[in-house]
Design a protein around this motif. Sequence first.
Motif, PDB file in Angstrom:
ATOM      1  N   ARG A 149       0.838  -1.208   0.000  1.00  0.00           N
ATOM      2  CA  ARG A 149       0.000   0.000   0.000  1.00  0.00           C
ATOM      3  C   ARG A 149       0.869   1.252   0.000  1.00  0.00           C
ATOM      4  O   ARG A 149       2.071   1.165   0.272  1.00  0.00           O
ATOM      5  CB  ARG A 149      -0.888   0.037   1.254  1.00  0.00           C
ATOM      6  N   VAL A 150       0.229   2.401  -0.250  1.00  0.00           N
ATOM      7  CA  VAL A 150       0.937   3.677  -0.103  1.00  0.00           C
ATOM      8  C   VAL A 150       0.088   4.660   0.694  1.00  0.00           C
ATOM      9  O   VAL A 150      -1.142   4.586   0.687  1.00  0.00           O
ATOM     10  CB  VAL A 150       1.271   4.373  -1.455  1.00  0.00           C
ATOM     11  N   THR A 151       0.788   5.572   1.343  1.00  0.00           N
ATOM     12  CA  THR A 151       0.144   6.729   1.946  1.00  0.00           C
ATOM     13  C   THR A 151       0.699   7.948   1.221  1.00  0.00           C
ATOM     14  O   THR A 151       1.919   8.065   1.047  1.00  0.00           O
ATOM     15  CB  THR A 151       0.495   6.816   3.449  1.00  0.00           C
ATOM     16  N   VAL A 152      -0.200   8.809   0.778  1.00  0.00           N
ATOM     17  CA  VAL A 152       0.239   9.997   0.042  1.00  0.00           C
ATOM     18  C   VAL A 152      -0.049  11.230   0.894  1.00  0.00           C
ATOM     19  O   VAL A 152      -1.156  11.388   1.410  1.00  0.00           O
ATOM     20  CB  VAL A 152      -0.496  10.108  -1.315  1.00  0.00           C
ATOM     21  N   SER A 153       0.936  12.080   1.027  1.00  0.00           N
ATOM     22  CA  SER A 153       0.740  13.311   1.785  1.00  0.00           C
ATOM     23  C   SER A 153       0.176  14.372   0.845  1.00  0.00           C
ATOM     24  O   SER A 153       0.716  14.586  -0.238  1.00  0.00           O
ATOM     25  CB  SER A 153       2.083  13.811   2.339  1.00  0.00           C
ATOM     26  N   LEU A 154      -0.898  14.993   1.271  1.00  0.00           N
ATOM     27  CA  LEU A 154      -1.497  16.047   0.439  1.00  0.00           C
ATOM     28  C   LEU A 154      -2.190  17.029   1.377  1.00  0.00           C
ATOM     29  O   LEU A 154      -3.123  16.666   2.084  1.00  0.00           O
ATOM     30  CB  LEU A 154      -2.518  15.435  -0.537  1.00  0.00           C
ATOM     31  N   ASP A 155      -1.722  18.270   1.385  1.00  0.00           N
ATOM     32  CA  ASP A 155      -2.190  19.214   2.393  1.00  0.00           C
ATOM     33  C   ASP A 155      -3.279  20.165   1.905  1.00  0.00           C
ATOM     34  O   ASP A 155      -3.806  20.951   2.694  1.00  0.00           O
ATOM     35  CB  ASP A 155      -1.003  20.037   2.927  1.00  0.00           C
ATOM     36  N   ALA A 156      -3.579  20.146   0.605  1.00  0.00           N
ATOM     37  CA  ALA A 156      -4.623  21.044   0.096  1.00  0.00           C
ATOM     38  C   ALA A 156      -5.038  20.591  -1.295  1.00  0.00           C
ATOM     39  O   ALA A 156      -4.249  19.982  -2.017  1.00  0.00           O
ATOM     40  CB  ALA A 156      -4.096  22.480   0.036  1.00  0.00           C
ATOM     41  N   LEU A 157      -6.264  20.926  -1.644  1.00  0.00           N
ATOM     42  CA  LEU A 157      -6.739  20.664  -3.021  1.00  0.00           C
ATOM     43  C   LEU A 157      -6.609  21.921  -3.856  1.00  0.00           C
ATOM     44  O   LEU A 157      -6.452  21.864  -5.065  1.00  0.00           O
ATOM     45  CB  LEU A 157      -8.219  20.294  -2.995  1.00  0.00           C
ATOM     46  N   ASP A 158      -6.707  23.056  -3.180  1.00  0.00           N
ATOM     47  CA  ASP A 158      -6.566  24.321  -3.892  1.00  0.00           C
ATOM     48  C   ASP A 158      -5.125  24.456  -4.385  1.00  0.00           C
ATOM     49  O   ASP A 158      -4.177  24.359  -3.598  1.00  0.00           O
ATOM     50  CB  ASP A 158      -6.910  25.477  -2.940  1.00  0.00           C
ATOM     51  N   ASP A 167       6.123  24.836  -1.565  1.00  0.00           N
ATOM     52  CA  ASP A 167       7.138  25.869  -1.783  1.00  0.00           C
ATOM     53  C   ASP A 167       8.108  25.571  -2.931  1.00  0.00           C
ATOM     54  O   ASP A 167       9.195  26.122  -2.978  1.00  0.00           O
ATOM     55  CB  ASP A 167       7.917  26.144  -0.482  1.00  0.00           C
ATOM     56  N   VAL A 168       7.686  24.649  -3.836  1.00  0.00           N
ATOM     57  CA  VAL A 168       8.472  24.455  -5.056  1.00  0.00           C
ATOM     58  C   VAL A 168       7.537  24.569  -6.264  1.00  0.00           C
ATOM     59  O   VAL A 168       7.855  24.123  -7.356  1.00  0.00           O
ATOM     60  CB  VAL A 168       9.214  23.091  -5.084  1.00  0.00           C
ATOM     61  N   ASP A 169       6.355  25.168  -6.011  1.00  0.00           N
ATOM     62  CA  ASP A 169       5.398  25.424  -7.082  1.00  0.00           C
ATOM     63  C   ASP A 169       4.922  24.136  -7.756  1.00  0.00           C
ATOM     64  O   ASP A 169       4.705  24.111  -8.968  1.00  0.00           O
ATOM     65  CB  ASP A 169       6.047  26.367  -8.118  1.00  0.00           C
ATOM     66  N   PHE A 170       4.775  23.085  -6.982  1.00  0.00           N
ATOM     67  CA  PHE A 170       4.354  21.804  -7.559  1.00  0.00           C
ATOM     68  C   PHE A 170       2.825  21.775  -7.633  1.00  0.00           C
ATOM     69  O   PHE A 170       2.152  22.036  -6.642  1.00  0.00           O
ATOM     70  CB  PHE A 170       4.870  20.640  -6.717  1.00  0.00           C
ATOM     71  N   PRO A 171       2.256  21.441  -8.798  1.00  0.00           N
ATOM     72  CA  PRO A 171       0.790  21.481  -8.949  1.00  0.00           C
ATOM     73  C   PRO A 171       0.085  20.294  -8.291  1.00  0.00           C
ATOM     74  O   PRO A 171       0.586  19.168  -8.322  1.00  0.00           O
ATOM     75  CB  PRO A 171       0.589  21.433 -10.473  1.00  0.00           C
ATOM     76  N   VAL A 172      -1.069  20.566  -7.734  1.00  0.00           N
ATOM     77  CA  VAL A 172      -1.817  19.525  -7.037  1.00  0.00           C
ATOM     78  C   VAL A 172      -2.284  18.434  -8.005  1.00  0.00           C
ATOM     79  O   VAL A 172      -2.393  17.257  -7.631  1.00  0.00           O
ATOM     80  CB  VAL A 172      -3.001  20.154  -6.256  1.00  0.00           C
ATOM     81  N   SER A 173      -2.511  18.794  -9.249  1.00  0.00           N
ATOM     82  CA  SER A 173      -3.055  17.815 -10.212  1.00  0.00           C
ATOM     83  C   SER A 173      -2.126  16.610 -10.352  1.00  0.00           C
ATOM     84  O   SER A 173      -2.577  15.476 -10.509  1.00  0.00           O
ATOM     85  CB  SER A 173      -3.284  18.471 -11.578  1.00  0.00           C
ATOM     86  N   ARG A 174      -0.835  16.839 -10.250  1.00  0.00           N
ATOM     87  CA  ARG A 174       0.101  15.717 -10.440  1.00  0.00           C
ATOM     88  C   ARG A 174       0.091  14.775  -9.237  1.00  0.00           C
ATOM     89  O   ARG A 174       0.320  13.576  -9.372  1.00  0.00           O
ATOM     90  CB  ARG A 174       1.506  16.239 -10.742  1.00  0.00           C
ATOM     91  N   VAL A 175      -0.170  15.305  -8.059  1.00  0.00           N
ATOM     92  CA  VAL A 175      -0.291  14.420  -6.892  1.00  0.00           C
ATOM     93  C   VAL A 175      -1.590  13.616  -7.008  1.00  0.00           C
ATOM     94  O   VAL A 175      -1.609  12.401  -6.742  1.00  0.00           O
ATOM     95  CB  VAL A 175      -0.269  15.245  -5.579  1.00  0.00           C
ATOM     96  N   LEU A 176      -2.651  14.279  -7.467  1.00  0.00           N
ATOM     97  CA  LEU A 176      -3.915  13.555  -7.650  1.00  0.00           C
ATOM     98  C   LEU A 176      -3.746  12.450  -8.690  1.00  0.00           C
ATOM     99  O   LEU A 176      -4.261  11.341  -8.529  1.00  0.00           O
ATOM    100  CB  LEU A 176      -5.037  14.531  -8.053  1.00  0.00           C
ATOM    101  N   ASP A 177      -2.986  12.735  -9.739  1.00  0.00           N
ATOM    102  CA  ASP A 177      -2.695  11.687 -10.739  1.00  0.00           C
ATOM    103  C   ASP A 177      -1.952  10.515 -10.083  1.00  0.00           C
ATOM    104  O   ASP A 177      -2.209   9.350 -10.388  1.00  0.00           O
ATOM    105  CB  ASP A 177      -1.803  12.228 -11.876  1.00  0.00           C
ATOM    106  N   GLY A 178      -1.021  10.839  -9.208  1.00  0.00           N
ATOM    107  CA  GLY A 178      -0.243   9.803  -8.510  1.00  0.00           C
ATOM    108  C   GLY A 178      -1.147   8.931  -7.653  1.00  0.00           C
ATOM    109  O   GLY A 178      -1.007   7.700  -7.617  1.00  0.00           O
TER     110      GLY A 178
END
Length: 366
Positions: A149-158, A167-178
């Motif tokens: 299994r995996v646990t994914v850290s995600l602190d906001a959808l906005d 703080d590296v300008d990483f877009p949320v969409s790519r984490v959602l894809d992951g």
Amino acid sequence: MARIIPLTDARMLVAAAPAAPRAAAPFMPTGELADSRGRFLRDLRISVTDRCNFRCVYCMPKEVFGRDYPFLPHAELLTFEEIVRLARIFKAHGVEKIRLTGGEPLLRKNLERLVAMLAEIDGLDLTLTTNGALLAKKARALKDAGLNRVTVSLDALDDGVFRAMNDVDFPVSRVLDGIEAAAAAGLQPVKVNMVVKRGVNDSEILPMARHFRSSGHILRFIEYMDVGHTNGWRMDDVVPSAEVIRMIGREFPLEPADANYPGEVAGRWRYLDSSGAGEIGVISSVTQAFCSNCTRARLATDGKLYTCLFATQGYDLRALLRGGSTDDAIANYLAAVWSQRGDRYSEIRSERTKALPKVEMSYIGG
Ligand code: SAM
């Protein structure tokens, strides 16, 4: 003016660590190794790198972990063979679950090879915590290698809030894809961990709950903790889990659910709606410490063993590995360390304890 943040370098602290505790007579591991408070050794978190591709403001702030930060050189990291050798010894003493973490574990080259090596150890639950940035690319290979299994850290959808937090300008969409790639690969159920910091992302609690409610993934809210020294933690920044539950419960009524197993750190809450599907978890390490049930050891990137996230002293297992110790000798040492363990930092936390020396989470493994 540049902000000056006092930094405690874990590696300096380690230098001041006590001599190895002396084991009594050598003995065979029985899988029932208890500490001084009767807590068995069951979980091991292994930090496979102290590097991360995010600079989350509450974890690895840029002002401290900048270009010049002296991350560990490769030769100081445990090799995969060393990690697996230790994993077998921990397993013999009762460890049932191993979580790979960091830093960002997916930055460690050929991590799937380590997963495959660990998967050869019978009866281990193998999991990984990631920021999700590289997960879409790696999910299938990790599953094929034997990750459960995996646990994914995600602190906001906005997207704006998320980019500001990583703080590296990483877009949320790519984490959602992951997250979706992990689920599609069978690394399920995916757990999504959101650290809540008041005034920073508490406005994201409801959007996150709405988004993940019927997704099949389990959203968990984590109280912001005083780990390390670089995040300038204050009790006022903590949003207590009870507040999170009240807030979500007003929109989606909730009922408490039983723990999946004794000692589960997340409190489970089930949505009461007609579908009956979906739950959330809360990890209340500040307002409801769970030290009395803590069965977790941590292996830092350089092979130091820590018996608490808030420990200041690590025990140098790499020195034993590289110094020619036998498996029996290492098992004996581990038994001596664990049986003397008395940590219960979160139960005694106060405004005063936040000043105690602690190691950074990226090094010890989050
Ligand atoms: N890079 C991986 C990731 O992002 O999940 C693994 C390491 S990271 C240190 C593990 C987790 O620790 C993340 O969910 C992160 O949000 C959490 N974390 C870091 N600092 C924290 C703090 N002060 N309080 C609570 N959680 C924290």
